[in-house]
Scaffold this motif. Structure first.
Motif, PDB file in Angstrom:
ATOM      1  N   TYR A  67      -8.678 -65.132  23.012  1.00 51.17           N
ATOM      2  CA  TYR A  67      -9.796 -66.069  22.854  1.00 51.17           C
ATOM      3  C   TYR A  67     -11.112 -65.302  22.936  1.00 51.17           C
ATOM      4  CZ  TYR A  67      -6.510 -69.909  23.697  1.00 51.17           C
ATOM      5  OH  TYR A  67      -5.473 -70.791  23.616  1.00 51.17           O
ATOM      6  N   SER A  85     -12.794 -69.802  22.132  1.00 48.82           N
ATOM      7  CA  SER A  85     -12.120 -70.194  20.886  1.00 48.82           C
ATOM      8  C   SER A  85     -11.011 -69.218  20.532  1.00 48.82           C
ATOM      9  CB  SER A  85     -13.126 -70.245  19.734  1.00 48.82           C
ATOM     10  OG  SER A  85     -14.179 -71.135  20.029  1.00 48.82           O
ATOM     11  N   ALA A  86      -9.911 -69.770  20.032  1.00 43.24           N
ATOM     12  CA  ALA A  86      -8.770 -68.944  19.645  1.00 43.24           C
ATOM     13  C   ALA A  86      -9.130 -68.066  18.449  1.00 43.24           C
ATOM     14  CB  ALA A  86      -7.567 -69.814  19.303  1.00 43.24           C
ATOM     15  N   SER A  88      -8.343 -66.022  15.072  1.00 40.96           N
ATOM     16  CA  SER A  88      -7.407 -66.140  13.944  1.00 40.96           C
ATOM     17  C   SER A  88      -6.528 -64.894  13.852  1.00 40.96           C
ATOM     18  CB  SER A  88      -8.172 -66.314  12.635  1.00 40.96           C
ATOM     19  OG  SER A  88      -8.963 -67.482  12.660  1.00 40.96           O
ATOM     20  N   CYS A  89      -5.361 -65.062  13.273  1.00 39.85           N
ATOM     21  CA  CYS A  89      -4.462 -63.920  13.094  1.00 39.85           C
ATOM     22  C   CYS A  89      -5.144 -62.869  12.220  1.00 39.85           C
ATOM     23  CB  CYS A  89      -3.151 -64.365  12.453  1.00 39.85           C
ATOM     24  SG  CYS A  89      -2.122 -65.361  13.562  1.00 39.85           S
ATOM     25  N   SER A  97      -2.807 -68.837  15.281  1.00 41.78           N
ATOM     26  CA  SER A  97      -3.874 -68.090  15.951  1.00 41.78           C
ATOM     27  C   SER A  97      -3.231 -66.994  16.792  1.00 41.78           C
ATOM     28  CB  SER A  97      -4.710 -69.008  16.843  1.00 41.78           C
ATOM     29  OG  SER A  97      -3.918 -69.530  17.901  1.00 41.78           O
ATOM     30  N   CYS A 102       1.196 -64.434  16.217  1.00 39.54           N
ATOM     31  CA  CYS A 102       1.053 -63.996  14.827  1.00 39.54           C
ATOM     32  C   CYS A 102       2.227 -63.089  14.464  1.00 39.54           C
ATOM     33  CB  CYS A 102      -0.248 -63.220  14.629  1.00 39.54           C
ATOM     34  SG  CYS A 102      -1.749 -64.108  15.134  1.00 39.54           S
TER      35      CYS A 102
END
Length: 235
Positions: A67, A85-86, A88-89, A97, A102
């Motif tokens: 995060y 916030s997570a 993204s891969c 996420s 991933c």
């Protein structure tokens, strides 16, 4: 002690639920209808919000692995600002996420791990090299079977990151040998050669029958030639 809120005559009444400086249930504040009041208890720091960790907001909260963001202490409800916030891969991977997980894309090998340091993940997803009996930049870019081999190479998410069916083509008619890549020679009575190709049928062959030599007759050497009348010997 924790304060309770009760309705009384259309107004918000804040009362003490336990004995102390005030008697039980004693009204200590009354707010008229349409007004609002916010009460903060000193000495009781707010807990760290979702997706963050730490003792409490006052002591400091940091975003969890995978995060990004910051959490800062404030004097108004909910007594902190910011969020986590997570992430993204990353490139060459897929998934909801980083915190949820991933996976490396097809044709790539490695793992993606969540971390608390920027960029909040560690990724080893790298393109897999073309397998044996094939050629190309790498599996994701595309691999083709070598000359003399038939089949295909396709990317896969399962180890080793590809599926390959490249197999050696057998020596063609009128020739002999282990297979085309290893080398084929024209059979006895035939002249020519066999060369490997990358397109169907993955070889080219010029092995053709040799005509019966002078002073002999017949269809051709493989079929059999006989010395003509007045000559002795064999072919």
């Amino acid at each position: 002690e924790t304060l309770t809120q009760v309705r009384s005559g259309g107004a918000l009444v804040v009362a003490t639920p336990f004995s102390g400086s005030y008697r039980v249930g004693t009204k200590i504040m009354k707010v008229s209808t349409g007004r609002a009041v916010q009460i903060a208890r000193t000495g009781h720091a707010a807990g760290c919000p979702s997706n963050s960790a730490g003792s409490n907001v006052a002591a400091g909260c940091f975003c969890g692995a995978g995060y990004s963001g910051t959490i800062a202490e404030t004097q108004v409800h909910p007594y902190y600002s910011g969020s986590c916030s997570a992430i993204s891969c990353p490139a060459n991977s897929n998934g909801a996420s980083v915190p949820s997980g991933c996976n490396c894309n097809a044709g790539y090998a490695g793992v993606v791990t969540a971390t608390t340091a920027d960029p909040f993940y560690s990724s080893t997803c790298s393109a897999v090299a073309c397998p044996s009996n094939s050629a190309g930049a790498n599996v994701p870019a595309g691999c083709s079977c070598n000359a003399g081999y038939s089949g295909a190479v396709s990317a896969s998410t399962a180890s080793p990151g590809y599926v390959s069916s490249c197999s050696a083509v057998a020596c063609p008619s009128n020739s002999a040998g282990a297979n085309v890549p290893a080398g084929c020679s024209c059979n006895a009575g035939y002249s020519g050669s066999v060369a490997a190709l990358t397109s169907t049928p993955f070889f080219t062959s010029s092995c053709s029958t040799v005509a019966c030599p002078a002073n002999s007759a017949g269809v051709d050497v493989p079929a059999g030639c006989s010395c003509t009348a007045g000559y002795s010997g064999s072919v």
